[in-house]
Design an enzyme around this catalytic site. Structure first.
Site, short mmCIF file in Angstrom:
data_model
loop_
_atom_site.label_atom_id
_atom_site.label_comp_id
_atom_site.label_asym_id
_atom_site.label_seq_id
_atom_site.Cartn_x
_atom_site.Cartn_y
_atom_site.Cartn_z
N TYR A 37 -4.28 -3.59 -2.89
CA TYR A 37 -4.40 -4.46 -4.06
C TYR A 37 -4.06 -5.88 -3.70
O TYR A 37 -3.18 -6.15 -2.89
CB TYR A 37 -3.40 -4.07 -5.15
CG TYR A 37 -3.50 -2.69 -5.68
CD1 TYR A 37 -4.66 -2.24 -6.27
CD2 TYR A 37 -2.40 -1.84 -5.63
CE1 TYR A 37 -4.72 -0.97 -6.80
CE2 TYR A 37 -2.45 -0.58 -6.16
CZ TYR A 37 -3.62 -0.14 -6.74
OH TYR A 37 -3.66 1.10 -7.25
N ARG A 224 -13.11 -11.25 -10.03
CA ARG A 224 -12.65 -10.45 -8.91
C ARG A 224 -13.52 -9.20 -8.88
O ARG A 224 -14.20 -8.88 -9.84
CB ARG A 224 -11.19 -10.08 -9.05
CG ARG A 224 -10.90 -9.14 -10.19
CD ARG A 224 -9.40 -8.87 -10.33
NE ARG A 224 -8.92 -7.97 -9.30
CZ ARG A 224 -8.71 -6.66 -9.49
NH1 ARG A 224 -8.95 -6.10 -10.66
NH2 ARG A 224 -8.25 -5.90 -8.52
#
Lengths: 348, 315
Positions: A37, A224
């Site tokens: 992440y 994103r």
């Protein structure tokens, strides 16, 4: 530019297909050979790489008409996939304006918007819709503004209210989701709806992401990419319908994995809405079969390495742990160990 | 920070100390709409110094033909408001950021109670227009010392929801009276001097109001202080921050790229990591958590200062 819209399905016989062009422009989400992440935000807006899904603000592709048909089927079975708490109506109008304006400017041959004060005239050629209505007057549309426009826009839409230094999931249209439920999350704040995500909270990811999102400015949207894996090209992988798609995970074999296993990529973008100060969060889903993905050698090598080296919790959370070894074995045959170039785009 | 070069279309004195400025697009293009309570940051090229001040928008949020602000001249201030009053003329062009709202209405409220002290009326001017347009129940209480000083009188519509309290005329804000007897689900918004915000918070607490329905905006200018030095870890340079300069301004003057938005310690954009601190950070922001403050691991360069031996930041 002309788009030929596919006649295809995302359920039952799964006739969904990507053309060669759709494969070439697929938003491959990994910019290096491993994955963890990160708050991987970058600016979004006009002027993205030509021909890519980032070129236009709300990408319209060959799946548009079929995706909207699939959304209508899902909504007919479960109207709670679209909800808007009472204080979010203004944000719905903001979103309607944003999408209509962007589509009309970015795809003038497909969409037109004529405004005469509050009297608007909207033409959507691919879906054969023509609507005259009064902006901010919900009685002049067949349904609420959020539902109206998101029945004509690919991808899911969460509309987040901003207050108390937090974001609240107070409205949305969610029919092509990676196993989450608007009906469950409605009214939750940023930390509450992210609670199931493993590891990220300890990493401080959510604190940082929230700070970033609270400060998203008008005229400066961000984006994103996120990803998961889905068996069969199914848009509606919802908890509500887990009984329909969950068992399909057990149908993967070494023989059919290339055709039935899909990489599912979400192009997430973030937009400050003007009148309501809400944050629009479109989550656009792109699907690609592994056998199509491996036609791009760089992506084949890299996806093999990412899936092979992924921490177990992430494979569990993303729901493909059961088929992980079959996927790795399939992809391994396309990975000759050569280095890959930086960035997400295919080598020319 | 997204911004636009806009033309000063009008400048008009509202009171001896407060001037209204109207900005329009030089080619007449429509400006982005906004929500009541939003502010813009105005860039003022003042000789060698580039000043940047945040001002609430007072024009109609639904009117993209121009942006309007009201600027109170602060003679003891750092110079931004004096620049606006003394130097800016119609026809000039200034760089204006796109609107950002850190003081938005909570649209879940059953009723909105707005309490303004002095120049703190500015965010409410746009909010009142939004509330009237949306036909939402509200009342505004506007306290000022005298009618001559009350710039808001020229900015507000003549509607029964607006109550003006002029202390020279013996009409003082009765916060207890305003807050008692409001319907459940009412939200309260306060903008003005720190003392007013504290008084509303105390009255609210006394009457059992939940904290989450009491909103306030303390839009502060960077407080002056003693000069101090800061070491920039990435370049190894040491920069000096003047008594009337903020750390953010010193960074900008040194050519350091740094993101910012409100310049008042509220938005969080310029948050900076502290790598080493021998001394005490004077935190003036409304952004950092108590942990970040007490550990002296972060600083908000727009408003906070430093006293002590050495401060090394990640810039």
């Amino acid at each position: 530019m002309t788009i030929r819209f596919n006649d295809e399905t995302f359920r039952d016989d799964y006739s969904f297909r990507n053309s060669a062009e759709a494969i070439r422009r697929f938003p491959f989400p990994f910019d290096k050979d491993d994955y963890m992440y990160s708050v991987n935000m970058e600016p979004h807006g006009t002027g993205g790489r030509a021909g890519s899904v980032f070129e236009k603000r709300f990408d319209v592709d060959e799946h548009y008409v079929a995706e909207m048909r699939d959304r209508a089927i899902t909504l007919a079975g479960d109207p709670l996939r679209c909800q808007s708490l009472p204080h979010m109506e203004l944000a719905g109008w903001d979103l309607l304006e944003l999408i209509m304006q962007c589509k009309a400017e970015d795809y003038p041959e497909l969409f037109q918007l004529h405004r005469d004060g509050d009297r608007w005239h909207w033409i959507n050629r691919p879906l054969g819709i023509e609507q005259r209505f009064t902006f901010l007057d919900p009685t002049t549309l067949p349904c609420g503004p959020l539902e109206y426009i998101t029945r004509q826009a690919q991808g899911d839409f969460a509309v987040l209210d901003q207050r108390e230094g937090n974001l609240w999931m107070d409205a949305g249209m969610v029919t092509s989701q990676a196993d989450w439920s608007l009906d469950f999350d409605i009214g939750m704040n940023f930390f509450e709806w992210h609670a199931p995500v493993p590891k990220a909270a300890e990493m401080g990811i959510f604190q940082r992401a929230l700070k970033f999102l609270l400060a998203v400015q008008q005229g400066a949207p961000s984006r994103r990419l996120n990803w998961t894996m889905t068996v069969n090209p199914r848009l509606d992988t919802s908890p509500e319908n887990y009984h329909l798609w969950g068992p399909e995970k057990r149908t993967i074999t070494p023989e059919n994995v290339g055709a039935k296993q899909y990489l599912r990529v979400e192009l997430q973008s973030f937009w400050r809405l003007p009148r309501s100060n809400a944050l629009a969060f479109p989550i656009r889903c792109y699907l690609i079969a592994l056998e199509d993905l491996v036609t791009v050698p760089k992506w084949a090598r890299r996806l093999h390495r990412v899936i092979r080296d992924l921490p177990d919790e992430l494979a569990d959370y993303k729901g493909f742990a059961v088929n992980r070894q079959i996927i790795i074995d399939y992809l391994a045959q396309f990975d000759d160990g050569k280095p890959t170039s930086p960035g997400i785009f295919a080598d020319d | 920070m997204t911004s636009l070069m806009l033309r000063v279309a009008a400048a008009e004195s509202l009171t001896p100390l407060v001037k209204r400025f109207r900005f329009e697009h030089p080619q007449g293009a429509a400006l982005p709409l906004f929500s009541g309570g939003a502010h813009v940051v105005v860039e003022m090229p003042d000789g060698e110094v580039l000043r940047r001040n945040a001002y609430s928008l007072i024009s109609d949020p639904q009117d993209g033909s121009g942006y309007e602000i009201a600027v109170r001249r602060e003679d003891g201030g750092r110079g931004g408001s004096r620049f606006m009053h003394g130097r800016v003329q119609p026809g000039d062009q200034l760089r204006i950021s796109l609107p950002l709202n850190l003081f938005a209405l909570d649209l879940r409220a059953r009723k909105h109670v707005l309490i303004a002290g002095g120049i703190g009326i500015t965010p409410f001017v746009a909010q009142v227009r939004q509330l009237l347009r949306m036909q939402l129940p509200f009342e505004l209480h506007y306290a000022a010392r005298s009618r001559a000083e009350a710039a808001g009188l020229k900015l507000l519509p003549d509607v029964p929801q607006i109550h003006v309290h002029i202390s020279d005329e013996g009409d003082h804000l009765d916060l207890g009276g305003i807050l008692s007897g409001q319907p459940l689900g009412t939200h309260v918004y306060t903008c003005g001097p720190e003392g007013l915000i504290t008084a509303v918070a105390e009255a609210g607490a006394r009457l059992g109001w939940p904290k989450t329905v009491l909103h306030s905006e303390v839009f502060q200018a960077p407080p002056p202080g003693r000069p101090f030095a800061v070491v920039l870890a990435r370049s190894g340079r040491t920069i000096e921050v003047g008594a009337h300069q903020s750390l953010l301004e010193a960074l900008e003057a040194a050519g350091v790229e740094i993101d910012w938005s409100c310049r008042g310690g509220a938005c969080g954009r310029c948050e900076t990591q502290v790598l080493s601190c021998h001394g005490r950070i004077e935190h003036h922001d409304h952004w950092l958590s108590e942990d970040d403050r007490s550990s002296q691991s972060r600083i908000m360069p727009c408003v906070s200062r430093f006293r002590g031996e050495t401060l090394i930041i990640d810039r």
